[in-house]
Design a protein around this motif. Structure first.
Motif, short mmCIF file in Angstrom:
data_model
loop_
_atom_site.label_atom_id
_atom_site.label_comp_id
_atom_site.label_asym_id
_atom_site.label_seq_id
_atom_site.Cartn_x
_atom_site.Cartn_y
_atom_site.Cartn_z
N ARG A 5 10.37 15.29 -5.89
CA ARG A 5 11.07 14.59 -5.38
C ARG A 5 10.42 12.92 -5.34
O ARG A 5 10.82 12.20 -4.95
CB ARG A 5 10.80 15.06 -3.71
N HIS A 6 9.60 12.91 -6.64
CA HIS A 6 8.86 11.61 -6.78
C HIS A 6 9.18 11.26 -8.27
O HIS A 6 9.01 11.99 -9.16
CB HIS A 6 7.40 11.67 -6.65
N LEU A 7 9.52 9.94 -8.45
CA LEU A 7 9.77 9.34 -10.04
C LEU A 7 8.40 8.26 -9.80
O LEU A 7 8.40 7.54 -8.83
CB LEU A 7 11.01 8.96 -10.21
N PHE A 31 8.37 0.83 -8.25
CA PHE A 31 7.78 1.69 -9.22
C PHE A 31 6.34 1.98 -8.50
O PHE A 31 5.62 1.51 -7.65
CB PHE A 31 7.05 0.55 -10.45
N ARG A 32 5.92 3.37 -8.65
CA ARG A 32 4.75 3.86 -8.16
C ARG A 32 4.06 4.74 -9.04
O ARG A 32 4.54 5.61 -9.30
CB ARG A 32 5.06 4.79 -6.78
N ALA A 33 2.71 4.44 -9.39
CA ALA A 33 2.03 5.06 -10.37
C ALA A 33 1.44 6.29 -9.87
O ALA A 33 0.05 6.76 -9.78
CB ALA A 33 0.90 4.10 -10.91
N GLU A 34 2.22 7.15 -8.90
CA GLU A 34 1.48 8.25 -8.26
C GLU A 34 1.46 9.54 -9.28
O GLU A 34 2.55 9.69 -9.86
CB GLU A 34 2.26 8.60 -6.95
N ASN A 35 0.59 10.06 -9.32
CA ASN A 35 0.36 11.26 -10.27
C ASN A 35 0.90 12.57 -9.60
O ASN A 35 0.14 13.55 -9.70
CB ASN A 35 -0.85 11.56 -10.67
N GLY A 65 0.77 -1.10 0.09
CA GLY A 65 -0.07 0.12 0.01
C GLY A 65 0.92 1.11 0.07
O GLY A 65 0.37 2.27 0.32
N ALA A 66 2.11 1.26 -0.52
CA ALA A 66 2.90 2.44 -0.25
C ALA A 66 2.57 3.47 -1.39
O ALA A 66 3.06 4.54 -1.42
CB ALA A 66 4.30 1.87 -0.61
N GLY A 67 1.81 2.86 -2.50
CA GLY A 67 1.33 3.91 -3.59
C GLY A 67 0.61 3.10 -4.70
O GLY A 67 0.51 1.82 -4.46
MN MN Z 1 4.63 8.58 -1.15
#
Ligand code: MN
Ligand code: ATP
Length: 478
Positions: A236-238, A227-231, A166-168
């Motif tokens: 600081r986020h990839l 991998f995180r599909a965070e929009n 559940g990290a992202g």
């Molecule tokens: Mn995060």
């Protein structure tokens, strides 16, 4: 005998009088006489001096910024200032031409935004070659640190069947035909006909698998892509980043913090010792860049001093509860300057709060512990107060959260209760619970975001500039 070498070696060891051969790319060519040659082995160029009378006009015209050449000649002491040695060329061969009319990199300052558009060529600039040499050193230092301490490097899977962390948001992995998705009777996607016969995703963290390893090998770590599909279009986020995740058995949260602090200091020191020239260059770059900023937004320490400060000072350790107290009474909270005001215990900390603690209040790295259980993951060990968990986040100046970790819940009953509370299917996670059934033991671990570390050490403001080919919303070129 011709001695084949590279720029770094020629500039740093005494090979005076040797006939040497070297390959590289032309950075500049002045007066039909002086070539600045770089091969990526160091930030510095070597000067190649040619006597143009000995070369045809046709050849001289082909020596442009970006041309790949091979040079043979004697290494001699340089009369010009700025360098110790130079090569008096006897022979020049061209490997590959570079048309100055169309080559996007010219010997002038380009913006980082422009260079990001040409990520396939940006390695050839001083800034990016320095960044990627530092990145290389940090990566090696991480492996060396763990190897020397007897850790086992464990390769955890990239394709995962569980989304429990559940990290992202996750990226789905499928071979189903998207133009003709098979459905079952109830109209839902029929994953039985998918490659793994179940839904699968790209991993957001190797932690759960690392825990499995630690419960036999005692000390393990992973270092791989996540991998995180965070929009989130932040600096600081990839969507694809590398994470270091050690997991240690027979250890509590204090051991976890000690390990993280020791690791961070070790790798920063390693970079200072092994990349002095790259860091000098990046420090100078930063000073120039900061001249554009208003005085109060400039950093108070030059890059290398900032790095030394990290090595020489203990990180400040305090609980979430103590941090909330500080934040509630802080000037920006009282004057309603925070975007998200801290009104009560239990609030999730935003990056503005983390940065206030690190950059304004303590002025050094901070480790926050014992967060409210409601804002943290299910696997973190519940404290005796029943309200908080043994989590620890490390916050760095200019970066915010660089490490997130915890002591893990090793008690089967408490863990299953937490999972039910948070609607995590226990059947699917049976393998994870088995650890608590068979020889459970206290253990702890953390995740260190590699690119955030590289950002900190290189002083780069945008995370997209410290990974060769960044992945972020709307961008998967190269
Ligand atoms: Mn995060
Ligand atoms: P944040 O609150 O900054 O999004 P997080 O709480 O989601 O971080 P964790 O899930 O604890 O982070 O991941 C561990 C570490 O991985 C973080 O401390 C950070 O260094 C790094 N990290 C997390 N998400 C990203 C991302 N999208 N890109 C780069 N690094 C990341």
């Amino acid at each position: 005998m011709i001695y084949k070498s590279n720029v770094k070696e020629l500039l740093n060891t005494d090979k005076r009088g040797q006939i040497v051969k070297i390959d590289g790319w032309v950075r500049t060519f002045r007066n039909n006489q002086f070539i600045s040659l770089n091969d990526g082995s160091t930030i510095n160029n070597i000067q190649v001096v040619i006597d143009f009378a000995n070369y045809s006009d046709e050849l001289l015209k082909r020596i442009n910024t970006g041309t790949a050449i091979s040079v043979e000649g004697e290494l001699i002491e340089s009369l010009g200032k700025g360098q110790k040695y130079e090569i008096k060329a006897d022979k020049i061969e061209i490997h590959g031409d570079c048309d100055p009319e169309t080559y996007p990199l010219q010997p002038k300052k380009h913006s980082l935004e422009f260079l990001r558009e040409i990520s396939h060529l940006r390695f050839r600039t001083n800034t990016y070659s320095a960044i990627f040499r530092v990145r290389n050193s940090l990566s090696f230092a991480i492996h060396k640190f763990f190897f020397d301490q007897g850790f086992v490097y464990l390769h955890t899977p990239i394709i995962t069947g569980s989304d429990a962390e559940g990290a992202g948001e996750m990226f789905r992995v499928t071979t189903l035909d998207l133009d003709n998705i098979p459905k079952n009777e109830s109209g839902a996607i029929d994953f039985k006909s998918d490659f793994f016969e179940k839904p699968t995703n790209l991993t957001v963290s190797g932690q759960l698998e690392a825990e499995l390893g630690a419960m036999a090998l005692s000390k393990v770590y992973t270092f791989g892509p996540t991998f995180r599909a965070e929009n989130s279009n932040t600096t600081r986020h990839l969507a694809e980043f590398w994470m270091i995740e050690p997991e240690i058995a027979f250890a509590d949260i204090k051991d976890d913090m000690d390990l993280a602090e020791e690791l961070l200091k070790y790798v920063v020191k390693f970079a200072l010792e092994n990349n002095a020239e790259d860091l000098d260059f990046l420090e100078q770059r930063l000073i120039e860049e900061e001249k554009q900023k208003p005085q109060d937004q400039r950093s108070d320490l030059p890059l290398k001093e900032k790095l030394r400060f990290i090595i020489e000072n203990d990180f400040e350790r305090l609980t979430y509860t103590e941090a909330i107290d500080i934040l509630m009474n802080s000037a920006p909270n009282k004057k309603k300057k925070f975007k998200y005001l801290i009104e009560k215990w239990g609030a999730d900390l935003q990056s503005e709060h983390e940065r206030y603690l690190v950059e304004k209040h303590f002025n050094k790295p901070v480790i926050l512990t014992d967060y409210p259980k409601d804002i943290k993951a299910f696997y973190m060990k519940v404290n005796d107060d029943g309200k908080t968990v043994r989590a620890m986040d490390i916050l760095f100046p200019g970066i915010g959260e660089i490490v997130g970790g915890s002591q893990r819940e090793e008690r089967l009953d408490v863990l299953t209760d937490r999972m039910k509370e948070m609607n995590i299917p226990t059947e699917e996670m049976d393998w994870y619970l088995d650890l608590r059934r068979f020889g459970t033991a206290p253990h702890a671990g953390f995740g260190l975001g590699f690119e955030r570390l590289v950002q900190f050490v290189t002083g780069m403001g945008n995370i997209r500039d410290v990974i060769p080919f960044p992945r972020y919303p709307g961008n998967a070129r190269f």
